[in-house]
Scaffold this active site. Structure first.
Site, PDB file in Angstrom:
ATOM      1  NE  ARG A  14      -3.235  -0.576   2.273  1.00 14.96           N
ATOM      2  CZ  ARG A  14      -4.732  -0.880   3.126  1.00 14.96           C
ATOM      3  NH1 ARG A  14      -4.998  -0.306   4.081  1.00 14.96           N
ATOM      4  NH2 ARG A  14      -4.962  -2.081   2.613  1.00 14.96           N
ATOM      5  CB  SER A  98      -8.841  -0.723   2.075  1.00 16.18           C
ATOM      6  OG  SER A  98      -9.767  -1.465   3.311  1.00 16.18           O
ATOM      7  CG  HIS A  99      -9.547   2.115   5.740  1.00 19.60           C
ATOM      8  ND1 HIS A  99      -9.279   0.674   5.603  1.00 19.60           N
ATOM      9  CD2 HIS A  99      -8.663   2.784   6.867  1.00 19.60           C
ATOM     10  CE1 HIS A  99      -8.038   0.429   6.858  1.00 19.60           C
ATOM     11  NE2 HIS A  99      -7.688   1.845   7.448  1.00 19.60           N
ATOM     12  CE  LYS A 108      -6.775  -5.134   1.845  1.00 21.41           C
ATOM     13  NZ  LYS A 108      -8.504  -5.512   2.400  1.00 21.41           N
ATOM     14  CG  ASP A 238     -13.840  -1.622   4.290  1.00 23.23           C
ATOM     15  OD1 ASP A 238     -14.421  -2.263   3.068  1.00 23.23           O
ATOM     16  OD2 ASP A 238     -12.365  -2.053   4.520  1.00 23.23           O
ATOM     17  CG  ASP A 240     -11.399  -3.546   0.346  1.00 30.13           C
ATOM     18  OD1 ASP A 240     -11.517  -3.114   1.458  1.00 30.13           O
ATOM     19  OD2 ASP A 240     -10.475  -4.510   0.246  1.00 30.13           O
ATOM     20  CG  ASP A 242     -11.554  -6.199   3.106  1.00 31.41           C
ATOM     21  OD1 ASP A 242     -12.641  -5.299   3.556  1.00 31.41           O
ATOM     22  OD2 ASP A 242     -10.486  -6.550   3.560  1.00 31.41           O
ATOM     23  NE  ARG A 243     -12.051  -2.723   7.635  1.00 26.88           N
ATOM     24  CZ  ARG A 243     -12.925  -1.431   7.873  1.00 26.88           C
ATOM     25  NH1 ARG A 243     -12.360  -1.656   9.335  1.00 26.88           N
ATOM     26  NH2 ARG A 243     -11.549  -0.545   7.781  1.00 26.88           N
ATOM     27  CG  HIS A 325     -10.867  -7.267   8.629  1.00 30.29           C
ATOM     28  ND1 HIS A 325     -11.339  -7.875   7.494  1.00 30.29           N
ATOM     29  CD2 HIS A 325     -10.646  -6.764   9.477  1.00 30.29           C
ATOM     30  CE1 HIS A 325     -10.647  -6.561   7.371  1.00 30.29           C
ATOM     31  NE2 HIS A 325     -10.054  -6.196   7.599  1.00 30.29           N
TER      32      HIS A 325
END
Length: 449
Positions: A14, A98-99, A108, A238, A240, A242-243, A325
């Site tokens: 990142r 992500s966020h 990832k 979020d 992406d 995933d949360r 998660h």
């Protein structure tokens, strides 16, 4: 090419685009990824950031130059990429930060079957190979093709959670201009749900609020819309997707620990006697409820690599973290906020009461939330706290991950940040007064007040 040591993190890659992560770097990562995994083909997906398409194209150039074929799934959430890796049995790369703010992007990475690649499971090798120079491939180049996997992802999730027969629900979803705006509609299609969308327009500049629902201020729009519309529940994803965070019918934020306990009970009903993994910052209610429902609670350090490794070792059916998660054995041990959301909707719609009433049993204690303190020396500050509590009657101390101190009706954990001069405090107690007293005492020691 930027400073690789700076952008290669513990679990992903990142950095700021293009100063730290540019097309040249992404191409080198693609080449090294193929070399390290030995892949003959890889699958990729990307989020809505402006830099995601050019970075994923550069990665594909590097991968195909090493002889691997690249299957591009296009726009998707991180858990859609895990689905692709699992169902196609291919290593995968998801392009997302992500966020993080708009100027960031990242990758990832996973091996075939969505097995995670982190610092100790391949990321370091990839970085070192790039630094040395990835050898040229002496055979033919691979090919690039496109494949739409969104419907398959949505259909697969709905085979894992039975929502047939639930009552009709009004559901507000705040996608934060992230990938939930792309994945929620096909997942909810055909379900007895009246969807109220918030910020579904894909926009990597995040014009409405940060796509980081762990920060309470980023849930205010969702809370207001739930109250305004009389919805049964609110969901926030979020960047992406995933949360997933949850808001009840009153607009009150539900702790991820309560969601962990609820999903654990549902999974134990399907798989009696199974293990459930939780990190040491989740509520004390989680292991209590797991044991009460015939399961075996397994406590781990914070971080998805520890959760996934422990789940694989124990065959655990489910794992949850305080950061929202949620990990599922039936989903290649990978995390999926969408799958957790479907579990909550199934539980809510399978009975007549409101969500706040349903969750009463799962929210037994009062949490502080995570509180950060900037300190000159993390170890010295933690030692002061340890010394202050050591030897007190009925107090236990362990150092599985940072410093965890507990008694019958309270506990706290103090962990150093890996990237900043911060100590992170999480505390919990049987009542608000006790929690506040412990929280304030620890913060005063840490901050030398």
């Amino acid at each position: 090419m930027g400073d690789l040591a700076k952008i290669f993190k513990a679990y992903d890659i990142r950095g700021v685009v293009p100063a730290e992560l540019d097309a040249e770097t992404a191409e080198a990562i693609g080449a090294a990824f193929v070399r390290v995994t030995g892949a003959t083909a890889v699958v990729t997906a990307h989020d809505m950031r402006a830099s995601s398409v050019p970075l994923s194209a550069a990665f594909a150039r590097g991968a195909t130059a090493q002889g691997a074929d690249v299957i591009e799934a296009g726009l998707g959430s991180t858990d859609m990429l895990y689905y692709a890796s699992g169902v196609l049995e291919l290593p995968g790369a998801m392009f997302t930060a992500s966020h993080n703010p708009a100027q960031y992007n990242g990758l990832k990475l996973c091996r075939s079957g969505a097995k995670p690649i982190g610092r100790d499971t391949g990321l370091t090798e990839i970085r070192e190979l790039i630094e040395k120079g990835v050898p040229e491939h002496d055979g033919p180049s691979g090919t690039v093709s496109q494949r739409d996997l969104l419907k398959g992802y949505a259909d697969h999730l709905k085979t894992l959670v039975d929502l047939s027969g639930i009552r009709r629900l009004k559901v507000v979803v705040d996608a934060g201009n992230g990938m939930g705006g792309h994945t929620v509609p096909p997942v909810f299609t055909g379900l007895p749900i009246d969807l109220v969308p918030l910020f579904f327009e894909l926009d990597g500049t995040f014009p409405n609020h940060e796509a980081n629902p762990i920060e309470p201020e980023n849930l205010r729009d969702l809370q207001a819309k739930v109250r305004e519309t009389g919805a049964d529940i609110g969901l926030a994803f979020d960047g992406d997707a995933d949360r997933c965070f949850v808001v009840d019918e009153r607009g009150e934020i539900v702790t991820p620990s309560a969601i962990t306990a609820l999903v654990a009970v549902r999974e134990l009903a399907k798989h009696p006697g199974s293990s459930i993994v939780h990190n040491l910052i989740t509520s004390k209610a989680v292991p209590e409820i797991v044991a009460e429902n015939g399961g075996t609670p397994v406590r781990t350090r914070v971080g998805h690599s520890f959760i996934k490794q422990t789940m694989a070792e124990t065959g655990a059916v489910f794992g949850g973290e305080h950061s929202a998660h949620f990990y599922f054995r039936d989903f290649w041990f990978a995390d999926s906020g969408m799958l957790a959301a479907l579990h909550v909707l199934a539980a809510l719609g399978g009975q007549d009461g409101p969500l706040s009433e349903l969750l009463t049993e799962y929210a037994r204690y009062v949490p502080s939330g995570e509180i950060n303190s900037e300190v000159a020396d993390q170890a010295v500050a933690a030692d002061r706290v340890r010394a202050a509590f050591a030897g007190r009657p009925g107090v236990t101390i362990d150092e599985l991950d940072g410093l965890t101190v507990g008694a019958d009706d309270w506990w706290f954990n103090l962990r150093p940040s890996n990237t900043e001069p911060l100590l992170r405090l999480n505390a919990e107690a049987a009542d608000e007064q006790t929690m506040a007293a412990i929280r304030d005492e620890v913060l005063a020691i840490v901050r030398e007040k």
